[in-house]
Scaffold this motif. Structure first.
Motif, PDB file in Angstrom:
ATOM      1  N   ASN A   1     -48.446  35.295 -89.209  1.00  0.00           N
ATOM      2  CA  ASN A   1     -47.712  34.295 -89.333  1.00  0.00           C
ATOM      3  C   ASN A   1     -46.246  34.644 -90.463  1.00  0.00           C
ATOM      4  O   ASN A   1     -46.245  35.956 -90.603  1.00  0.00           O
ATOM      5  CB  ASN A   1     -48.551  33.018 -90.122  1.00  0.00           C
ATOM      6  N   GLU A   2     -45.625  33.544 -90.869  1.00  0.00           N
ATOM      7  CA  GLU A   2     -44.388  34.140 -91.326  1.00  0.00           C
ATOM      8  C   GLU A   2     -44.498  34.814 -92.848  1.00  0.00           C
ATOM      9  O   GLU A   2     -43.974  35.698 -93.072  1.00  0.00           O
ATOM     10  CB  GLU A   2     -43.360  32.758 -91.728  1.00  0.00           C
ATOM     11  N   LYS A   3     -45.868  34.400 -93.501  1.00  0.00           N
ATOM     12  CA  LYS A   3     -45.804  35.026 -94.550  1.00  0.00           C
ATOM     13  C   LYS A   3     -46.526  36.442 -94.520  1.00  0.00           C
ATOM     14  O   LYS A   3     -45.988  37.248 -95.098  1.00  0.00           O
ATOM     15  CB  LYS A   3     -46.876  34.238 -95.478  1.00  0.00           C
ATOM     16  N   GLN A   4     -47.225  36.672 -93.463  1.00  0.00           N
ATOM     17  CA  GLN A   4     -48.028  38.022 -93.141  1.00  0.00           C
ATOM     18  C   GLN A   4     -46.625  38.772 -92.847  1.00  0.00           C
ATOM     19  O   GLN A   4     -46.728  40.094 -93.127  1.00  0.00           O
ATOM     20  CB  GLN A   4     -48.864  37.745 -92.414  1.00  0.00           C
ATOM     21  N   LEU A   5     -45.908  38.348 -92.081  1.00  0.00           N
ATOM     22  CA  LEU A   5     -44.722  38.940 -91.304  1.00  0.00           C
ATOM     23  C   LEU A   5     -43.709  39.394 -92.671  1.00  0.00           C
ATOM     24  O   LEU A   5     -43.435  40.790 -92.492  1.00  0.00           O
ATOM     25  CB  LEU A   5     -43.967  38.308 -90.351  1.00  0.00           C
ATOM     26  N   LEU A   6     -43.447  38.554 -93.456  1.00  0.00           N
ATOM     27  CA  LEU A   6     -42.475  39.044 -94.663  1.00  0.00           C
ATOM     28  C   LEU A   6     -43.215  40.102 -95.530  1.00  0.00           C
ATOM     29  O   LEU A   6     -42.637  41.082 -95.984  1.00  0.00           O
ATOM     30  CB  LEU A   6     -42.241  37.722 -95.597  1.00  0.00           C
ATOM     31  N   PHE A   7     -44.594  40.043 -95.782  1.00  0.00           N
ATOM     32  CA  PHE A   7     -45.265  41.118 -96.373  1.00  0.00           C
ATOM     33  C   PHE A   7     -45.437  42.183 -95.616  1.00  0.00           C
ATOM     34  O   PHE A   7     -44.963  43.289 -96.335  1.00  0.00           O
ATOM     35  CB  PHE A   7     -46.666  40.729 -96.750  1.00  0.00           C
ATOM     36  N   PHE A   8     -45.462  42.352 -94.372  1.00  0.00           N
ATOM     37  CA  PHE A   8     -45.259  43.636 -93.513  1.00  0.00           C
ATOM     38  C   PHE A   8     -43.898  44.057 -93.713  1.00  0.00           C
ATOM     39  O   PHE A   8     -43.813  45.340 -93.822  1.00  0.00           O
ATOM     40  CB  PHE A   8     -45.895  43.129 -91.981  1.00  0.00           C
ATOM     41  N   ASN A   9     -42.832  43.599 -93.562  1.00  0.00           N
ATOM     42  CA  ASN A   9     -41.585  43.859 -93.482  1.00  0.00           C
ATOM     43  C   ASN A   9     -41.256  44.385 -94.918  1.00  0.00           C
ATOM     44  O   ASN A   9     -40.514  45.353 -95.368  1.00  0.00           O
ATOM     45  CB  ASN A   9     -40.670  42.868 -93.359  1.00  0.00           C
ATOM     46  N   LYS A  10     -41.826  43.957 -96.131  1.00  0.00           N
ATOM     47  CA  LYS A  10     -41.871  44.348 -97.596  1.00  0.00           C
ATOM     48  C   LYS A  10     -42.578  45.620 -97.854  1.00  0.00           C
ATOM     49  O   LYS A  10     -42.147  46.502 -98.663  1.00  0.00           O
ATOM     50  CB  LYS A  10     -41.978  43.344 -98.574  1.00  0.00           C
ATOM     51  N   THR A  11     -43.456  45.794 -97.160  1.00  0.00           N
ATOM     52  CA  THR A  11     -44.522  46.650 -97.468  1.00  0.00           C
ATOM     53  C   THR A  11     -44.261  48.228 -96.758  1.00  0.00           C
ATOM     54  O   THR A  11     -44.219  49.211 -97.486  1.00  0.00           O
ATOM     55  CB  THR A  11     -46.021  46.497 -97.117  1.00  0.00           C
ATOM     56  N   PHE A  12     -43.753  47.830 -95.551  1.00  0.00           N
ATOM     57  CA  PHE A  12     -43.325  49.191 -94.773  1.00  0.00           C
ATOM     58  C   PHE A  12     -42.011  49.322 -94.550  1.00  0.00           C
ATOM     59  O   PHE A  12     -41.245  48.494 -94.246  1.00  0.00           O
ATOM     60  CB  PHE A  12     -43.871  49.237 -93.396  1.00  0.00           C
ATOM     61  N   LYS A  13     -41.256  50.495 -95.308  1.00  0.00           N
ATOM     62  CA  LYS A  13     -40.060  50.644 -95.388  1.00  0.00           C
ATOM     63  C   LYS A  13     -39.396  50.826 -94.034  1.00  0.00           C
ATOM     64  O   LYS A  13     -39.881  51.591 -93.348  1.00  0.00           O
ATOM     65  CB  LYS A  13     -39.534  51.635 -96.438  1.00  0.00           C
ATOM     66  N   GLY A  14     -37.912  50.651 -94.131  1.00  0.00           N
ATOM     67  CA  GLY A  14     -37.180  51.024 -92.830  1.00  0.00           C
ATOM     68  C   GLY A  14     -36.120  50.000 -92.709  1.00  0.00           C
ATOM     69  O   GLY A  14     -36.133  48.735 -92.954  1.00  0.00           O
ATOM     70  N   ALA A  15     -34.970  50.258 -92.230  1.00  0.00           N
ATOM     71  CA  ALA A  15     -33.842  49.508 -92.053  1.00  0.00           C
ATOM     72  C   ALA A  15     -33.930  48.846 -90.670  1.00  0.00           C
ATOM     73  O   ALA A  15     -33.451  47.862 -90.329  1.00  0.00           O
ATOM     74  CB  ALA A  15     -32.523  50.224 -92.070  1.00  0.00           C
ATOM     75  N   THR A  16     -34.800  49.370 -89.602  1.00  0.00           N
ATOM     76  CA  THR A  16     -34.930  48.946 -88.304  1.00  0.00           C
ATOM     77  C   THR A  16     -36.514  48.442 -88.064  1.00  0.00           C
ATOM     78  O   THR A  16     -37.287  49.124 -88.713  1.00  0.00           O
ATOM     79  CB  THR A  16     -34.425  49.657 -87.325  1.00  0.00           C
ATOM     80  N   THR A  17     -36.475  47.682 -87.154  1.00  0.00           N
ATOM     81  CA  THR A  17     -37.956  47.639 -86.798  1.00  0.00           C
ATOM     82  C   THR A  17     -38.812  48.704 -86.085  1.00  0.00           C
ATOM     83  O   THR A  17     -40.104  48.816 -86.568  1.00  0.00           O
ATOM     84  CB  THR A  17     -38.205  46.374 -85.435  1.00  0.00           C
ATOM     85  N   ALA A  18     -38.108  49.714 -85.526  1.00  0.00           N
ATOM     86  CA  ALA A  18     -38.513  50.906 -85.259  1.00  0.00           C
ATOM     87  C   ALA A  18     -39.266  51.654 -86.322  1.00  0.00           C
ATOM     88  O   ALA A  18     -40.288  52.322 -86.393  1.00  0.00           O
ATOM     89  CB  ALA A  18     -37.826  51.669 -84.107  1.00  0.00           C
ATOM     90  N   GLU A  19     -38.435  51.826 -87.305  1.00  0.00           N
ATOM     91  CA  GLU A  19     -38.642  52.535 -88.413  1.00  0.00           C
ATOM     92  C   GLU A  19     -39.895  51.989 -89.322  1.00  0.00           C
ATOM     93  O   GLU A  19     -40.891  52.818 -90.022  1.00  0.00           O
ATOM     94  CB  GLU A  19     -37.405  52.659 -89.360  1.00  0.00           C
ATOM     95  N   LYS A  20     -39.917  50.847 -89.374  1.00  0.00           N
ATOM     96  CA  LYS A  20     -40.997  50.058 -89.908  1.00  0.00           C
ATOM     97  C   LYS A  20     -42.218  50.108 -89.421  1.00  0.00           C
ATOM     98  O   LYS A  20     -43.319  50.506 -89.866  1.00  0.00           O
ATOM     99  CB  LYS A  20     -40.850  48.396 -90.264  1.00  0.00           C
ATOM    100  N   LEU A  21     -42.289  50.257 -87.741  1.00  0.00           N
ATOM    101  CA  LEU A  21     -43.463  50.371 -87.197  1.00  0.00           C
ATOM    102  C   LEU A  21     -43.976  52.046 -87.377  1.00  0.00           C
ATOM    103  O   LEU A  21     -44.950  52.120 -87.447  1.00  0.00           O
ATOM    104  CB  LEU A  21     -43.202  50.075 -85.888  1.00  0.00           C
ATOM    105  N   LYS A  22     -42.972  52.749 -87.449  1.00  0.00           N
ATOM    106  CA  LYS A  22     -43.284  54.229 -87.605  1.00  0.00           C
ATOM    107  C   LYS A  22     -43.683  54.371 -89.011  1.00  0.00           C
ATOM    108  O   LYS A  22     -44.828  55.400 -89.136  1.00  0.00           O
ATOM    109  CB  LYS A  22     -41.959  55.198 -87.402  1.00  0.00           C
ATOM    110  N   ALA A  23     -43.227  53.716 -90.086  1.00  0.00           N
ATOM    111  CA  ALA A  23     -44.034  53.833 -91.317  1.00  0.00           C
ATOM    112  C   ALA A  23     -45.467  53.256 -91.535  1.00  0.00           C
ATOM    113  O   ALA A  23     -45.997  53.527 -92.567  1.00  0.00           O
ATOM    114  CB  ALA A  23     -43.097  53.342 -92.331  1.00  0.00           C
ATOM    115  N   SER A  24     -45.714  52.386 -90.554  1.00  0.00           N
ATOM    116  CA  SER A  24     -47.102  51.739 -90.583  1.00  0.00           C
ATOM    117  C   SER A  24     -48.250  52.452 -90.302  1.00  0.00           C
ATOM    118  O   SER A  24     -48.005  53.373 -89.374  1.00  0.00           O
ATOM    119  CB  SER A  24     -47.242  50.465 -89.642  1.00  0.00           C
TER     120      SER A  24
END
Length: 384
Positions: free
Chosen positions: A199-222
């Motif tokens: 959900n939107e709250k979980q997505l916001l937490f995911f984006n704040k927790t895992f660093k990266g300027a792009t989606t690919a960078e955030k997924l790589k950091a997860s």
């Protein structure tokens, strides 16, 4: 007189024996020992859990391209097939007859071209007639090629490696290119994809927790994720989140993710379900044994040892669990001494004898970042 004295003696004995029983039944006086623990901040791993649907890397529907009766089925449900392996044979006798007629038309058109060519060379007829005959020959060849291709479509092979799904049709069934139901589905399950949503709250937490300027960078950091199967066991292969939808669905308020798991032994099947567990490492949090916390009118409470070893109840807020501990986010301070067992026997201002609890040896970690435990947060993002 003697009778009276005997009765008096018996009465005194009964009173004395009752007094002794009352003394034996009286509870011991003074404070009672209770195990306690001093609150310290430490690191913990919390798991967020998401319901997932599993699909093969490729789910290919096998459909008939031509009309015809199923002459032969060469595979069975659940069978492993290779790319190019024969699956079905459709009856094409009518097409064969059409092909014979089309082939005869090609031969006739070729004869006409051969007849006109020398006449044109000797300028007996115009070149227009020859070109017209050549066009008819090309049309006849195209018609024949189309029918021959349709005959080839009567032999159906697997386009990929995979596992055969259900077979709704039997030999002798009439099928066509417009049939709503496919002949079968071939699922390539060497890599299984697990689709889940945040959900939107979980997505916001995911984006704040895992660093990266792009989606690919955030997924790589997860971190790697694990998969709980329907029997409650954990799948022995770790997976990674491969994709994240760039948009939030306005109707559901969720964003879809896809994790991928290797499936070398074929344990996972397309169409089944599971639970994705995403580990989140939290720094400097307060952990309290779950046994120490009790609920009153929907609020979580704990007993804190104060002056004179007297206990006071406090309301605390928690954010998920780590192993057998709650993660306390408010209500306690580092250095507080809390009662970790026997809270149901206490009330405010009860004096106790604090007994430090023995520290349990933690389970060995599977990886530097993820400990082997069953921590979860019921899909609620952890507060930082």
């Amino acid at each position: 007189m003697k009778n009276f004295s005997i009765v008096s003696i018996f009465a005194l004995l009964i009173v004395a024996s009752c007094g002794k029983k009352e003394e034996q039944q009286m509870p011991p006086q003074g404070p009672v020992p209770f195990p306690v623990q001093t609150i310290t901040k430490q690191d913990a791993v919390v798991y967020q859990e998401y319901t997932a649907n599993l699909e093969g890397q490729q789910n290919v529907e096998i459909r008939a391209k031509v009309n015809g009766f199923i002459q032969k089925i060469y595979v069975d449900e659940g069978q492993v097939v290779r790319k190019g392996q024969l699956l079905f044979k459709l009856e094409t006798q009518t097409l064969n007859q059409d092909a014979s007629a089309a082939k005869a038309a090609v031969q006739a058109a070729q004869v006409e071209v051969d007849r006109l060519k020398p006449l044109v060379d000797r300028k007996i007829i115009s070149n227009v007639q020859l070109e017209t005959a050549k066009a008819r020959l090309a049309q006849a060849k195209s018609n024949y090629g189309s029918i021959a291709a349709n005959i080839g479509y009567g032999t159906i092979v697997s386009p990929v490696n995979g596992v055969i799904g259900s077979l709704p049709f039997r030999e002798g069934s009439l099928v066509s290119a417009t049939s709503e139901m496919p002949l079968t589905t071939v699922s390539d399950t060497k890599i299984v994809r697990a689709y889940f949503s945040m959900n939107e709250k979980q997505l916001l937490f995911f984006n704040k927790t895992f660093k990266g300027a792009t989606t690919a960078e955030k997924l790589k950091a997860s971190p790697e994720v694990s998969l709980l199967l329907v029997d409650g066991s954990e799948y022995d292969q770790k997976g990674r989140i491969a994709t994240m939808n760039g948009l939030v669905n306005p109707q559901t308020g969720t964003t879809q993710f896809r994790a991928e798991f290797k499936n070398p032994e074929g344990i996972l099947r397309s169409g089944s379900s599971g639970i994705i567990r995403l580990p989140i490492e939290q720094k400097d949090v307060m952990l309290v044994p779950q046994n120490a916390i009790f609920e009153v009118q929907g609020k979580k409470m704990i007993y804190v040892v104060g002056e004179g070893n007297k206990v006071k109840s406090k309301i605390v807020e928690v954010n998920g669990t780590s192993e057998l501990n709650y993660i306390v986010t408010s209500g306690l301070s580092e250095g507080d001494v809390v009662v970790i067992e026997g809270a149901s026997k206490l009330k405010d201002d009860t004096e106790i004898v604090p007994q430090p609890a023995k520290a349990e040896t933690p389970a060995p970690a599977e990886t530097p970042a993820v400990a082997k435990d069953t921590a979860k947060t019921n899909n609620t993002p952890a507060k930082k």
